[in-house]
Enzyme design. Structure first.
Site, PDB file in Angstrom:
ATOM      1  NE  ARG A   1     -44.021 -87.591   4.658  1.00  0.00           N
ATOM      2  CZ  ARG A   1     -44.321 -88.867   4.786  1.00  0.00           C
ATOM      3  NH1 ARG A   1     -43.528 -89.765   4.275  1.00  0.00           N
ATOM      4  NH2 ARG A   1     -45.407 -89.236   5.428  1.00  0.00           N
TER       5      ARG A   1
ATOM      6  CD  GLU B   1     -53.819-100.817   9.799  1.00  0.00           C
ATOM      7  OE1 GLU B   1     -53.030 -99.864   9.769  1.00  0.00           O
ATOM      8  OE2 GLU B   1     -53.537-101.954  10.220  1.00  0.00           O
TER       9      GLU B   1
END
Ligand code: AMP
Length: 181
Positions: A67, A104
């Site tokens: 993106r 994460e």
């Protein structure tokens, strides 16, 4: 175009759709596709990303896939700068420099063509969303490893509660829409 007026910012915010639990439970995904589809929304977003950097002598805009490419190329064109893609491993055909960064859970890798940034090039990093800052931090390291100077970081959306901005210090971060939860 004029400054970031509250009405226009509200319009832009209205064009971003929250998708709960995508791509996994607990994540609220900021879906920018309604904004991309909107003629005024798209041009407003690109203009707001460009505006603060018009007099900054940017030579190269660099963005991570995918993106980031949508906005990065458009901003580069607005600034009469070149565009450099930063990609997932194995996608770029010529010799690359790579950076591993923490997610994460686990790690990820980004690559840049080793000849894409020249020493002392003035580079602007652009992406759609700043979340934890890992992607931008890795991108900045890649540019700097090639001798480029990161003069700024521009994102459409900043998830402020994730404190990505802190990780990117001392690079200045310019965000258009900030979400604090
Ligand atoms: P980060 O490395 O954590 O700052 O994540 C940034 C990258 O992940 C950006 O390229 C975003 O496109 C994507 N991303 C992270 N969180 C979200 C979210 N909540 N909604 C949409 N995209 C996200």
């Amino acid at each position: 175009m004029d400054d970031e007026s509250p009405i226009k910012l509200t319009r832009l915010r209205d064009l971003i759709r929250d998708i709960p639990d995508f791509p996994k439970p607990g994540i609220v995904f900021k879906d920018i596709t309604p904004m991309l589809r909107d003629q005024a929304g798209l041009s407003l977003a690109i203009e707001y990303l460009t505006q603060p950097f018009r007099a900054m002598h940017v030579q190269v805009v660099a963005s991570a896939e995918s993106r980031g490419f949508i906005f990065g190329t458009a901003v580069a064109r607005n600034l009469s700068a070149g565009f450099v893609p930063i990609r997932k491993p194995g996608k770029l055909p010529a010799p690359t420099r790579r950076e591993t960064y923490a997610l994460e859970y686990g790690t990820d890798v980004l690559e840049i063509h080793a000849d894409a940034v020249q020493p002392s090039d003035r580079v602007l990093l652009v992406d759609d969303v700043l979340a934890t800052g890992g992607t931008m931090q890795a991108s900045a390291r890649l540019v700097e490893a090639l001798g480029g100077k990161v003069i700024g970081i521009a994102v459409l959306i900043e998830l402020t509660f994730l404190k990505g901005r802190d990780k990117l210090r001392p690079h200045p971060v310019h965000s258009i829409l900030r979400y604090d939860d």
